[in-house]
Design a protein around this motif. Sequence first.
Motif, PDB file in Angstrom:
ATOM      1  N   THR A   1       6.375  -1.776  12.096  1.00 25.85           N
ATOM      2  CA  THR A   1       7.329  -2.753  12.615  1.00 25.85           C
ATOM      3  C   THR A   1       6.884  -3.214  13.992  1.00 25.85           C
ATOM      4  OG1 THR A   1       8.725  -1.116  13.711  1.00 25.85           O
ATOM      5  CG2 THR A   1       9.203  -1.591  11.393  1.00 25.85           C
ATOM      6  N   GLU A   2       7.440  -4.328  14.415  1.00 20.41           N
ATOM      7  CA  GLU A   2       7.111  -4.849  15.741  1.00 20.41           C
ATOM      8  C   GLU A   2       7.535  -3.867  16.822  1.00 20.41           C
ATOM      9  OE1 GLU A   2       7.256  -9.011  18.223  1.00 20.41           O
ATOM     10  OE2 GLU A   2       8.661  -8.734  16.569  1.00 20.41           O
ATOM     11  N   ARG A   3       8.671  -3.220  16.632  1.00 18.99           N
ATOM     12  CA  ARG A   3       9.137  -2.250  17.625  1.00 18.99           C
ATOM     13  C   ARG A   3       8.177  -1.075  17.736  1.00 18.99           C
ATOM     14  NH1 ARG A   3      15.310  -0.950  17.468  1.00 18.99           N
ATOM     15  NH2 ARG A   3      15.234  -3.065  18.305  1.00 18.99           N
ATOM     16  N   ASP A   4       7.654  -0.606  16.586  1.00 23.25           N
ATOM     17  CA  ASP A   4       6.683   0.495  16.614  1.00 23.25           C
ATOM     18  C   ASP A   4       5.431   0.084  17.388  1.00 23.25           C
ATOM     19  OD1 ASP A   4       8.290   2.140  15.112  1.00 23.25           O
ATOM     20  OD2 ASP A   4       7.367   1.603  13.193  1.00 23.25           O
ATOM     21  N   LEU A   5       4.933  -1.106  17.077  1.00 29.61           N
ATOM     22  CA  LEU A   5       3.713  -1.581  17.737  1.00 29.61           C
ATOM     23  C   LEU A   5       3.935  -1.771  19.233  1.00 29.61           C
ATOM     24  CD1 LEU A   5       2.651  -4.188  15.031  1.00 29.61           C
ATOM     25  CD2 LEU A   5       1.411  -2.091  15.603  1.00 29.61           C
ATOM     26  N   ARG A   6       5.067  -2.392  19.587  1.00 30.60           N
ATOM     27  CA  ARG A   6       5.340  -2.644  20.997  1.00 30.60           C
ATOM     28  C   ARG A   6       5.502  -1.331  21.773  1.00 30.60           C
ATOM     29  NH1 ARG A   6       6.514  -7.124  23.252  1.00 30.60           N
ATOM     30  NH2 ARG A   6       6.996  -8.104  21.267  1.00 30.60           N
ATOM     31  N   SER A   7       6.223  -0.382  21.189  1.00 36.76           N
ATOM     32  CA  SER A   7       6.438   0.905  21.863  1.00 36.76           C
ATOM     33  C   SER A   7       5.119   1.623  22.092  1.00 36.76           C
ATOM     34  CB  SER A   7       7.380   1.782  21.028  1.00 36.76           C
ATOM     35  OG  SER A   7       8.648   1.184  20.913  1.00 36.76           O
ATOM     36  N   PHE A   8       4.222   1.536  21.115  1.00 36.23           N
ATOM     37  CA  PHE A   8       2.915   2.184  21.235  1.00 36.23           C
ATOM     38  C   PHE A   8       2.091   1.552  22.358  1.00 36.23           C
ATOM     39  CE2 PHE A   8      -1.614   2.295  20.138  1.00 36.23           C
ATOM     40  CZ  PHE A   8      -1.817   3.666  20.024  1.00 36.23           C
ATOM     41  N   VAL A   9       1.997   0.220  22.331  1.00 36.37           N
ATOM     42  CA  VAL A   9       1.177  -0.488  23.319  1.00 36.37           C
ATOM     43  C   VAL A   9       1.754  -0.326  24.724  1.00 36.37           C
ATOM     44  CG1 VAL A   9       0.321  -2.762  24.006  1.00 36.37           C
ATOM     45  CG2 VAL A   9       0.342  -2.119  21.602  1.00 36.37           C
ATOM     46  N   LYS A  10       3.082  -0.238  24.804  1.00 34.76           N
ATOM     47  CA  LYS A  10       3.763  -0.125  26.099  1.00 34.76           C
ATOM     48  C   LYS A  10       3.374   1.147  26.844  1.00 34.76           C
ATOM     49  CE  LYS A  10       8.417  -1.329  27.697  1.00 34.76           C
ATOM     50  NZ  LYS A  10       9.811  -1.517  27.240  1.00 34.76           N
ATOM     51  N   THR A  11       2.965   2.177  26.108  1.00 38.57           N
ATOM     52  CA  THR A  11       2.568   3.437  26.752  1.00 38.57           C
ATOM     53  C   THR A  11       1.162   3.372  27.328  1.00 38.57           C
ATOM     54  OG1 THR A  11       1.647   4.396  24.714  1.00 38.57           O
ATOM     55  CG2 THR A  11       4.013   4.722  25.133  1.00 38.57           C
ATOM     56  N   LYS A  12       0.427   2.295  27.031  1.00 39.88           N
ATOM     57  CA  LYS A  12      -0.970   2.230  27.427  1.00 39.88           C
ATOM     58  C   LYS A  12      -1.325   1.045  28.322  1.00 39.88           C
ATOM     59  CE  LYS A  12      -2.388   4.496  23.122  1.00 39.88           C
ATOM     60  NZ  LYS A  12      -3.011   5.703  23.714  1.00 39.88           N
ATOM     61  N   LEU A  13      -0.507  -0.008  28.276  1.00 38.00           N
ATOM     62  CA  LEU A  13      -0.832  -1.216  29.021  1.00 38.00           C
ATOM     63  C   LEU A  13       0.316  -1.604  29.942  1.00 38.00           C
ATOM     64  CD1 LEU A  13      -2.396  -3.454  26.203  1.00 38.00           C
ATOM     65  CD2 LEU A  13      -3.619  -2.193  27.985  1.00 38.00           C
ATOM     66  N   PRO A  14       0.009  -2.240  31.083  1.00 35.75           N
ATOM     67  CA  PRO A  14       1.071  -2.759  31.953  1.00 35.75           C
ATOM     68  C   PRO A  14       1.825  -3.901  31.284  1.00 35.75           C
ATOM     69  CG  PRO A  14      -1.086  -3.437  32.750  1.00 35.75           C
ATOM     70  CD  PRO A  14      -1.333  -2.463  31.650  1.00 35.75           C
ATOM     71  N   ALA A  15       3.006  -4.195  31.796  1.00 34.98           N
ATOM     72  CA  ALA A  15       3.899  -5.151  31.143  1.00 34.98           C
ATOM     73  C   ALA A  15       3.258  -6.522  30.936  1.00 34.98           C
ATOM     74  CB  ALA A  15       5.186  -5.287  31.953  1.00 34.98           C
TER      75      ALA A  15
END
Length: 676
Positions: free
Chosen positions: A528-542
């Motif tokens: 899901t988009e939420r899964d992908l966003r949550s994952f990327v959010k832990t590694k990249l700045p906003a």
Amino acid sequence: RNLWGTGWQQSDGLRGVIVYNTDLFDSATIASLRHHFQTLLEGIVVNPDTHLSALPLLTSEEQRELLQRWNRNSSSYPANTCIHQRFEAQVRQRPTAIALQFGSQQFTYEELNQGSNQLARYLQRLGIGAEMPVGICLERSAEAVAAMLAVLKAGGVYVPLDPGYPPERLDFVLKDAGIAVVLTHKDWADSLQTDTTTVICLEQEWDKIAQESDENLSTPGTADSLAYIIYTSGSTGTPKGVMVPHRAVNRLVCETNYVQIEPSDRVAQVANLAFDAATFEIWGALLNGAQLTGIEREITLSPLAFVTELQQQQISILFLTTALFNQTVSQIPDAFRALKYLLFGSEMANVDRVRSVLQQGKPQHLIHVYGPTENTTFSTWYEVQDVSENATTIPIGQAIANTQVYLLDANLNPVPPGVNGEIYLGGDGLALGYLNRPELTASKFVSAEFSRLYKTGDRALYRANGNLEFLGRTDSQIKIRGFRVELGEVEAVVAQHPMVQTAVVVVREIESDRQLIAYVVPISAIPTERDLRSFVKTKLPAYMLPSAFVVLDTLPLTANGKVDHKALPSPNLAVAREINPTVAPTTSLEASLEELWTQLLGRKQMGIHDNFFELGGHSLLATQLVSRIRDRFQVELPLRSVFETPTIAELAQKITDSSLINRPESLSGRREEVQL
């Protein structure tokens, strides 16, 4: 199709007439093109076996003249002085002048000097010495500026760290830079702990620091010594540290040609400390005896509050990213009328916005600037006096003092005016290279016949008047709201998700806002988009987070096997939706808000319980949303309302709250930190 020759071949050689469209070319340009063509033909005759791309368009004498002209740009400035030594000279000249003001806090030059001397000695007791990196993980504040000075006075190298970065990114920088000591606050201490790092919470150590001597230190150092390391996006999937020496900073702000900063000036401090525009703001003020005035982020994002603050604080010099410039001018065209200097840059300028400033409220000097971090913030400048009716871009102008700007072809030969080339930069602003990346340094910092140069990857051409016109990139590097982003780094992180087989990231423009769109091919199950966003959010700045994630069965390819970017579908067609059903608006107010969200986010599928920021919203779009709500509903919402109630349903409730209608809420009641 608009420039061609006829009847070239004759018995005694090549002879003919050039027919051209006078709407597109002037006679001088055609004469120049004819001359270059003749030089090319002569080169073919002399070297018939040489590749066409290696043949010159300029004669040897013309090349020498062009290089000499590009090199004729030196001025006298403190080239052999360290940053802190120049600052200490200002302290001796004006000890009681105000150096810093952040909110209600004010410090004189003498007070700032004394406090930074004490912290410098404290750092030396911790073992900080010559060119040792020290992390500074603080919000913009007088304390952060004092920490920078202290690190330099101790002989060290400061490394700005954004407290809002994900822990994984902070951990990478700490380890990559070999940071032994980090100056921060207890709120961020946990995210900075490593086996080899000592975390100093300044608010807990001030009593010990205050016991140190406040006299100037005599730490050895030269203008060639490293001053700071700043991390930028890297195409290989990890950020890279740019190493900047003291001399490069002096060249940026001292006795230069594009701005004259005087002790009577007040310079606004708006930029994030991990963004190299802060180098211009902080040292531009403190190395010239001026006052540095901090402006809170929420205020900068609210055009009306921002303009009021600029006037109340009597700001005379301001730098803004092009995105923030556009945002402010779109609502208040005469916002910057009272400024002495307004500098803007970092992305392609919007001609209409610039024209409206000239027509409705021009500052004394409106300066368009250009430059990569590797050449210390700014490399070229152009003072905008007017914008023609048919203009499509704003020139980036000419080199700032003690900087050389070369426009070269693939063989490092100069190209003539009017011909597309790559920008190479030289001079005293050059960084020393990339930390721990010798191969990348060797590929980007090249030794040419005439100088050591930085290969920017930016394309441009010189106009006949000597001004550079920016044309774009040679690679996939882009700018998002002033921040440099390597699409390859974002792609690499998205592809690390355990359910993703491959990914490609592109930039799309929606409502004049540049947004990243990630296209992913799943391994089997669809994330899901939420899964992908949550994952990327832990590694990249906003600012590096994609606004939308689109799931595809396969990536479209061109005939030669490369990703066909033109064939990628619109984000609206295949966004990775959540399992939960979308809830449609139930009231006319919710329907109106949904319409505003659709305009700003470029999406058609959204529910009243979807989060504005999870759908790709960010602080500048939130500002536009507040403005449009005000225009449509005559309700003044503070910017923080969007962060506190980020769904359509919650915002609708906020608007219908009778206590808010026609009662603007003061921005000064509460301080909010939001990602710019």
